[in-house]
Design an enzyme around this catalytic site. Structure first.
Site, PDB file in Angstrom:
ATOM      1  N   ASN A   1      10.485 -52.375  59.121  1.00  0.00           N
ATOM      2  CA  ASN A   1       9.829 -52.600  57.980  1.00  0.00           C
ATOM      3  C   ASN A   1       9.033 -54.071  58.152  1.00  0.00           C
ATOM      4  OD1 ASN A   1      12.711 -51.405  56.799  1.00  0.00           O
ATOM      5  ND2 ASN A   1      10.877 -50.432  56.068  1.00  0.00           N
TER       6      ASN A   1
ATOM      7  N   ILE B   1       5.647 -57.778  55.764  1.00  0.00           N
ATOM      8  CA  ILE B   1       6.765 -57.104  55.352  1.00  0.00           C
ATOM      9  C   ILE B   1       6.342 -55.833  54.280  1.00  0.00           C
ATOM     10  CG2 ILE B   1       8.828 -57.523  54.196  1.00  0.00           C
ATOM     11  CD1 ILE B   1       8.176 -60.687  54.947  1.00  0.00           C
ATOM     12  N   CYS B   2       7.171 -54.881  54.370  1.00  0.00           N
ATOM     13  CA  CYS B   2       7.226 -53.689  53.447  1.00  0.00           C
ATOM     14  C   CYS B   2       8.568 -53.819  52.677  1.00  0.00           C
ATOM     15  CB  CYS B   2       6.902 -52.344  54.151  1.00  0.00           C
ATOM     16  SG  CYS B   2       7.018 -51.001  53.246  1.00  0.00           S
ATOM     17  N   LEU B   3       8.279 -54.187  51.335  1.00  0.00           N
ATOM     18  CA  LEU B   3       9.567 -54.333  50.568  1.00  0.00           C
ATOM     19  C   LEU B   3       9.008 -54.288  49.165  1.00  0.00           C
ATOM     20  CD1 LEU B   3      12.530 -55.167  50.431  1.00  0.00           C
ATOM     21  CD2 LEU B   3      12.011 -57.458  50.251  1.00  0.00           C
TER      22      LEU B   3
END
Lengths: 524, 224
Positions: free
Chosen positions: B80, B88-90
């Site tokens: 991620n 960042i993938c959140l």
């Protein structure tokens, strides 16, 4: 609005099966007259002659859309015995499907409320525990967002908590809600600011928190959501037009047999099924979408490559032969092969001037593939060119209006004809343009049609219409001569125009009926 | 409201400095209170254990009503997190953001993201492929990265030993999560080593997946 008015409105809204009114074919202008009298009861806008493949529809204004919502909300409000605001939020959550809402609500009222973000404070939908009311606590309240302290008195007036109990100051609420509405375009699903809390902020507190401008925008967004949620409503896609088309006879599942072309009050056509901003009859929405995609993406570039190039049989690099002999040497991997049979050059020995290995298996597969691809490209181009040509001609014909106008004036003065007598020219231009749009789409249709006897019939109709259109188009371009010639031209144009209209009707009628009779088969 | 933003950020920095248990730090890099650096240790029992991760924090004008912008400064090998840019993938950094979330709570979420990757929603597709197809290989590469970029100790059992001093140097193939054998197979054919590594990485030429990839397809990619 008086109760009388509302009843009348209800009648108009509910009755979709109103039969074809023979009076309506007198002219389109009767519609605008009726409008002027009473905006709340729009006349059923039907084409002059109702065909089995035509749909009934109405053009609605924003005000009518708002009234529809109010009516729905009132209905649900009294049925479920909830406040109007709650009813509205529930309806928005269930996409205005009041049957589904009632079913779920009577099944489990709490669950229905919870999922719509209207949970009671103790419900499990709020992940965080409800906070103890700061009004009871002696300590000052600190807004967890802006970190400002509020005394007990200030807390009562300057802070706000929804039913979930998450309290924040009004300033932060306003900032949050305004951001959601103006920058993110949210309306019916704005949630509590607490992380994980799905409580919905309803219209009432929003209107209280924000300025009237933002409130207006908020209600506009709510209306937009109502229109996009309702399968029987569609915005007119034409720029600047704010009308909404209502049609309940063209649900998604009917679009395989119907092409619901409608005309908005702004004068433009659109397809109710897919929102295409013009008529795409006689082609159904699904095929139009495929065609548009095919024309737009560069899949045809790939086709060109396939038709005009070959791949190196070893490293698969794409090679375009730019002259010279058939002894190819791949620049990349140095593989030598024969352009004609695609076999390795080594097998050719010294017979380079003539390929004697034509029957070799791998080479022949390669050639078949190449030929097929070239054929498919040619076929596509055949239909595309005709499609594009009619589109182009229809555009030119629109420019034609101007020159026709001039000719009409000329006729009025030189041949001493009245205004009404020269209208034939304008009508003829209209007929040509409408026919060209249909012809244009008929080529898209022909491209996807599976070939059988029915297709031949279709193509015959297409040919007849095309011929009639070209003849009329030619006559319209003729220069106006003396008085005698004008009379002759008028006669000619009127006749040809009537013929085009007839051929147009035949093509449309046969094709659209064909869907209802399941006569057409597509290869997609 | 910019006063409120400043007040809130200052309070957040203060509160974080007071809290000694969370091991999260937030510091200003220059005089600008809206451009910060956060840091936290890699979570235990993960390949990131022992590493120390720095995060670039940008606080937008509309904070806290819009999410804070964060990306890793320290290179991380994680599905991620972009291995190139640190992006960042959140969810909470996007649509699941809430104004009550703080810099500290967001950094804690990043820490737990290292603990629990979400490969279905990857930021770095190549790393996610590696994670899904060859878990052991992924873990070892992530450890190599932690040692090389996040100062994680090379041998956990030796505790204090840091850096690569005295231990076997990690090869570029290992850093890419590839076996030396696969890389040299193509390098020996005359292709340049960085190119081979980049192509094999992209094609996920690892573990059992090697048998799914035709050698000619690899060559085709290498010729491009």
């Amino acid at each position: 609005m008086s109760s009388d008015g509302e009843e009348e409105f209800e009648f108009e809204f509910e009755d979709d099966d109103e039969g074809f009114d023979p009076e309506a074919d007198s002219a389109g202008e009767s519609i605008s007259d009726a409008e002027a009298f009473d905006i709340m009861s729009p006349t059923l806008e039907e084409p002059p002659e109702k065909k089995p493949y035509d749909v009934n529809y109405r053009v609605r204004t924003m005000q009518e859309i708002m009234d529809m919502q109010t009516k729905e909300v009132k209905k649900v409000q009294s049925l479920l015995e909830v406040p109007a605001d709650t009813a509205a939020t529930l309806l928005r959550y269930y996409a205005w499907n009041s049957e589904k809402l009632q079913e779920q609500f009577w099944n489990d009222p709490t669950a229905a409320l919870v999922s719509a973000g209207l949970s009671p404070p103790s419900s499990p939908s709020t992940s965080t525990q409800p906070l103890p009311s700061p009004l009871a606590s002696p300590r000052p309240f600190e807004c967890p967002i802006c970190c400002m302290d509020y005394t007990k008195e200030q807390t009562a007036t300057q802070t706000l908590a929804l039913g979930c109990g998450h309290r924040f100051c009004r300033g932060c609420w306003t900032e949050y809600v305004v951001g959601k509405i103006t920058t993110e375009g949210e309306s019916g699903r704005i949630q509590c600011m607490e992380s994980g809390c799905s409580r919905i902020v309803r219209a009432e507190p929003i209107d209280e928190l924000v300025t009237s401008d933002v409130s207006k925008k908020y209600h506009n967004l709510l209306n937009q959501a109502f229109v996009s949620d309702a399968p029987s409503l569609r915005w007119c896609p034409h720029p600047g037009c704010e009308h909404i088309i209502e049609c309940s006879q063209a649900p998604q599942k009917m679009l395989n047999q119907l092409v619901p072309t409608v005309t908005c009050r702004c004068g433009n056509d659109l397809c109710f099924g897919c929102g295409y901003p013009a008529s795409h009859r006689p082609v159904i929405c699904r095929i139009v979408k495929l065609w548009e995609k095919k024309c737009a993406d560069d899949s045809e570039t790939a086709n060109w490559l396939q038709a005009n190039t070959k791949e190196c049989t070893k490293c698969q690099s794409t090679i375009e032969k730019n002259g010279g002999c058939n002894h190819m040497t791949c620049k990349k991997c140095k593989w030598e092969f024969c352009w004609v049979c695609m076999g390795p050059w080594s097998e050719h020995g010294t017979a380079w001037y003539q390929c004697n290995r034509f029957d070799e298996k791998s080479g022949s597969d390669n050639r078949d593939h190449q030929a097929k691809s070239r054929q498919s490209l040619e076929r596509y181009l055949h239909y595309f060119n005709r499609w594009a040509n009619h589109e182009h001609s229809a555009k030119l014909d629109a420019d034609f209006y101007k020159s026709t106008q001039k000719k009409m004036e000329q006729m009025q003065s030189s041949a001493n004809m009245s205004w009404i007598e020269v209208q034939f020219a304008k009508q003829a231009v209209d007929t040509v343009i409408a026919a060209r749009i249909t012809l244009k789409w008929s080529y898209c249709m022909a491209f996807y049609l599976k070939r059988n006897n029915m297709t031949e019939l279709f193509e015959d109709n297409q040919r007849d219409l095309e011929r009639a259109v070209e003849t009329l188009g030619y006559s319209l371009e003729q220069n106006i001569g003396d008085v005698g010639a004008i009379a002759k031209l008028r006669q000619e144009v009127t006749n040809q125009s009537a013929y085009v209209q007839k051929r147009h009707d035949i093509l449309m009628d046969d094709t659209l009926r064909g869907y209802l009779e399941h006569r057409w088969e597509f290869t997609v | 409201m910019s006063d409120a933003r400043l007040r809130r950020v200052q309070k957040e920095i203060r509160d974080c400095a007071k809290d000694k248990t969370s091991q999260i730090s937030i510091e200003m890099i220059d005089e600008n209170p809206f451009h910060l650096v956060g840091a936290f240790p890699g979570p235990p029992d993960t390949p990131y254990e022992g590493g120390y991760y720095e995060v670039d924090i940008n606080i937008p004008e509309t904070y806290p009503f819009q999410p804070v912008k964060m990306k890793f400064i320290t290179k991380v090998y994680h599905p991620n997190v972009s291995s190139a840019s640190g992006a960042i993938c959140l969810d909470i950094l996007k649509d699941a953001w809430s104004p009550v979330l703080t810099l500290k709570s967001t950094l804690i979420s990043l820490q737990s993201l290292l603990n629990e990757p979400v490969p279905e929603d990857p930021q770095d597709a190549e790393v996610a492929k590696h994670y899904n197809s060859d878990r052991a290989g992924f873990i070892s590469t992530a450890k190599h990265w932690a040692q090389a970029y996040a100062q994680a100790p090379v041998h956990k059992q030796q505790g204090g030993v840091t850096g690569g001093g005295g231990t076997k140097k990690v090869t570029d193939a290992e850093m890419a999560g590839l076996s030396e054998a696969s890389v040299s197979q193509f390098v020996d054919m005359g292709f340049e080593r960085p190119k081979v590594i980049s192509v094999l990485k992209r094609m996920n030429y690892r573990g059992n997946n090697i048998s799914n990839i035709n050698e000619n397809t690899v060559l085709e990619e290498l010729f491009k």
